[in-house]
Design a protein around this motif. Structure first.
Motif, PDB file in Angstrom:
ATOM      1  N   ARG A  69       0.865  -1.178   0.000  1.00  0.00           N
ATOM      2  CA  ARG A  69       0.000   0.000   0.000  1.00  0.00           C
ATOM      3  C   ARG A  69       0.902   1.229   0.000  1.00  0.00           C
ATOM      4  NH1 ARG A  69      -3.511  -1.246   4.083  1.00  0.00           N
ATOM      5  NH2 ARG A  69      -4.835  -2.233   2.556  1.00  0.00           N
ATOM      6  N   LEU A  70       0.690   2.089  -0.979  1.00  0.00           N
ATOM      7  CA  LEU A  70       1.472   3.306  -1.136  1.00  0.00           C
ATOM      8  C   LEU A  70       0.930   4.393  -0.216  1.00  0.00           C
ATOM      9  CD1 LEU A  70       3.674   4.783  -2.783  1.00  0.00           C
ATOM     10  CD2 LEU A  70       1.875   5.378  -4.414  1.00  0.00           C
ATOM     11  N   SER A  71       1.824   5.035   0.501  1.00  0.00           N
ATOM     12  CA  SER A  71       1.444   6.136   1.373  1.00  0.00           C
ATOM     13  C   SER A  71       2.189   7.387   0.914  1.00  0.00           C
ATOM     14  CB  SER A  71       1.805   5.806   2.824  1.00  0.00           C
ATOM     15  OG  SER A  71       1.547   6.919   3.646  1.00  0.00           O
ATOM     16  N   ALA A  72       1.430   8.293   0.299  1.00  0.00           N
ATOM     17  CA  ALA A  72       1.964   9.565  -0.188  1.00  0.00           C
ATOM     18  C   ALA A  72       0.796  10.538  -0.247  1.00  0.00           C
ATOM     19  CB  ALA A  72       2.579   9.389  -1.573  1.00  0.00           C
ATOM     20  N   PRO A  73       1.072  11.827  -0.249  1.00  0.00           N
ATOM     21  CA  PRO A  73      -0.040  12.779  -0.395  1.00  0.00           C
ATOM     22  C   PRO A  73      -0.847  12.456  -1.656  1.00  0.00           C
ATOM     23  CG  PRO A  73       1.997  13.940   0.107  1.00  0.00           C
ATOM     24  CD  PRO A  73       2.364  12.500  -0.147  1.00  0.00           C
ATOM     25  N   ALA A  74      -2.149  12.585  -1.576  1.00  0.00           N
ATOM     26  CA  ALA A  74      -3.034  12.203  -2.682  1.00  0.00           C
ATOM     27  C   ALA A  74      -2.650  12.896  -3.992  1.00  0.00           C
ATOM     28  CB  ALA A  74      -4.482  12.509  -2.330  1.00  0.00           C
ATOM     29  N   HIS A  75      -2.303  14.170  -3.922  1.00  0.00           N
ATOM     30  CA  HIS A  75      -1.983  14.902  -5.151  1.00  0.00           C
ATOM     31  C   HIS A  75      -0.619  14.517  -5.730  1.00  0.00           C
ATOM     32  CE1 HIS A  75       0.269  17.368  -2.271  1.00  0.00           C
ATOM     33  NE2 HIS A  75       0.995  17.747  -3.314  1.00  0.00           N
ATOM     34  N   HIS A  76       0.142  13.704  -5.016  1.00  0.00           N
ATOM     35  CA  HIS A  76       1.483  13.332  -5.444  1.00  0.00           C
ATOM     36  C   HIS A  76       1.583  11.854  -5.831  1.00  0.00           C
ATOM     37  CE1 HIS A  76       5.624  14.567  -5.781  1.00  0.00           C
ATOM     38  NE2 HIS A  76       6.026  13.541  -5.085  1.00  0.00           N
ATOM     39  N   GLN A  77       0.490  11.115  -5.691  1.00  0.00           N
ATOM     40  CA  GLN A  77       0.539   9.674  -5.933  1.00  0.00           C
ATOM     41  C   GLN A  77       0.839   9.305  -7.376  1.00  0.00           C
ATOM     42  OE1 GLN A  77      -1.855   6.878  -4.097  1.00  0.00           O
ATOM     43  NE2 GLN A  77      -1.772   7.847  -2.096  1.00  0.00           N
ATOM     44  N   CYS A  78       0.322  10.057  -8.350  1.00  0.00           N
ATOM     45  CA  CYS A  78       0.625   9.744  -9.757  1.00  0.00           C
ATOM     46  C   CYS A  78       2.122   9.876 -10.031  1.00  0.00           C
ATOM     47  CB  CYS A  78      -0.164  10.648 -10.705  1.00  0.00           C
ATOM     48  SG  CYS A  78      -1.841  10.069 -11.007  1.00  0.00           S
ATOM     49  N   VAL A  79       2.731  10.916  -9.493  1.00  0.00           N
ATOM     50  CA  VAL A  79       4.172  11.108  -9.677  1.00  0.00           C
ATOM     51  C   VAL A  79       4.930   9.952  -9.041  1.00  0.00           C
ATOM     52  CG1 VAL A  79       6.139  12.543  -9.020  1.00  0.00           C
ATOM     53  CG2 VAL A  79       4.056  13.612  -9.894  1.00  0.00           C
ATOM     54  N   VAL A  80       4.563   9.593  -7.834  1.00  0.00           N
ATOM     55  CA  VAL A  80       5.246   8.502  -7.129  1.00  0.00           C
ATOM     56  C   VAL A  80       5.073   7.194  -7.895  1.00  0.00           C
ATOM     57  CG1 VAL A  80       5.280   7.136  -5.007  1.00  0.00           C
ATOM     58  CG2 VAL A  80       5.097   9.635  -4.893  1.00  0.00           C
ATOM     59  N   ARG A  81       3.863   6.909  -8.344  1.00  0.00           N
ATOM     60  CA  ARG A  81       3.625   5.688  -9.120  1.00  0.00           C
ATOM     61  C   ARG A  81       4.470   5.668 -10.387  1.00  0.00           C
ATOM     62  NH1 ARG A  81      -2.172   6.244 -10.246  1.00  0.00           N
ATOM     63  NH2 ARG A  81      -1.727   4.712 -11.858  1.00  0.00           N
ATOM     64  N   ALA A  82       4.597   6.807 -11.050  1.00  0.00           N
ATOM     65  CA  ALA A  82       5.403   6.878 -12.274  1.00  0.00           C
ATOM     66  C   ALA A  82       6.874   6.613 -11.964  1.00  0.00           C
ATOM     67  CB  ALA A  82       5.228   8.230 -12.950  1.00  0.00           C
ATOM     68  N   VAL A  83       7.386   7.207 -10.907  1.00  0.00           N
ATOM     69  CA  VAL A  83       8.790   6.998 -10.534  1.00  0.00           C
ATOM     70  C   VAL A  83       9.017   5.544 -10.133  1.00  0.00           C
ATOM     71  CG1 VAL A  83      10.608   7.596  -8.864  1.00  0.00           C
ATOM     72  CG2 VAL A  83       9.192   9.403  -9.880  1.00  0.00           C
ATOM     73  N   LEU A  84       8.128   4.985  -9.339  1.00  0.00           N
ATOM     74  CA  LEU A  84       8.274   3.581  -8.932  1.00  0.00           C
ATOM     75  C   LEU A  84       8.192   2.641 -10.137  1.00  0.00           C
ATOM     76  CD1 LEU A  84       6.198   3.515  -5.618  1.00  0.00           C
ATOM     77  CD2 LEU A  84       8.694   3.593  -5.881  1.00  0.00           C
ATOM     78  N   THR A  85       7.334   2.954 -11.089  1.00  0.00           N
ATOM     79  CA  THR A  85       7.223   2.138 -12.301  1.00  0.00           C
ATOM     80  C   THR A  85       8.489   2.255 -13.126  1.00  0.00           C
ATOM     81  OG1 THR A  85       4.828   2.406 -12.296  1.00  0.00           O
ATOM     82  CG2 THR A  85       5.842   1.721 -14.375  1.00  0.00           C
ATOM     83  N   TRP A  86       9.021   3.481 -13.263  1.00  0.00           N
ATOM     84  CA  TRP A  86      10.282   3.668 -13.977  1.00  0.00           C
ATOM     85  C   TRP A  86      11.377   2.804 -13.331  1.00  0.00           C
ATOM     86  CZ3 TRP A  86      14.851   5.336 -11.943  1.00  0.00           C
ATOM     87  CH2 TRP A  86      15.892   5.509 -12.854  1.00  0.00           C
TER      88      TRP A  86
END
Length: 169
Positions: free
Chosen positions: A94-111
């Protein structure tokens, strides 16, 4: 979020500044459409999220092109945590990050995941006049262009034209 959705999100961010008829475009310039697209890919669709994605875009593009080192992505992950949890059949995260920052985090983790699990498969199009990226899913890892119909066809046609023009008749 499914891995394929995260890959779609990463490619969307990477490919959001294409050249159209030789002119740079920004697919995130229409905030309403961009926010709707981010919502479709599991984001919140807020202006804050769109601004975070826009800010992260050039870093992700630069790292994927090899122009920047991966450590430039570290500030995008400050304060982010992943916590394990068990389902009936497996361990998940389960990812824990500010809601407005989750897309960025998901993109970085996917990269990062693609860099480890499929090294060299996420790359820029081989057409120097193109600014798009591709994720090579071919078995032989030989895809070179973002699209065979556009970049691949153009480059092959140019090569053929040059070859036929330089050969004596």
């Amino acid at each position: 979020m499914a891995a394929s959705t995260d890959e779609e999100l990463l490619l969307l961010i990477l490919n959001s500044t294409p050249l159209v008829d030789g002119k740079p475009q920004d697919l995130f310039s229409d905030a309403t459409a961009a926010r709707a697209t981010l919502r479709q890919l599991g984001g919140t669709g807020t202006f804050e999220e769109l601004n975070a994605v826009r800010s992260a875009r050039s870093l992700l593009q630069g790292v994927t092109r090899g122009e920047l080192t991966a450590d430039c992505l570290a500030p995008l992950l400050v304060g982010v945590r992943q916590a394990p949890y068990l389902t009936a059949t497996r361990l998940d995260w389960r990812l824990s990050a500010p809601a407005h920052h989750q897309c960025v985090v998901r993109a970085v983790l996917t990269w990062a995941s693609l860099r480890e699990s499929a090294p060299g498969r996420l790359r820029p199009c081989a057409n120097a006049e193109c600014r798009l990226f591709l994720l090579d899913r071919s078995r032989a890892n030989t895809a070179r262009w973002c699209s065979m119909a556009t970049c691949g066809n153009r480059l092959k046609a140019r090569r053929h034209y040059r070859k036929t023009r330089t050969q004596p008749s």
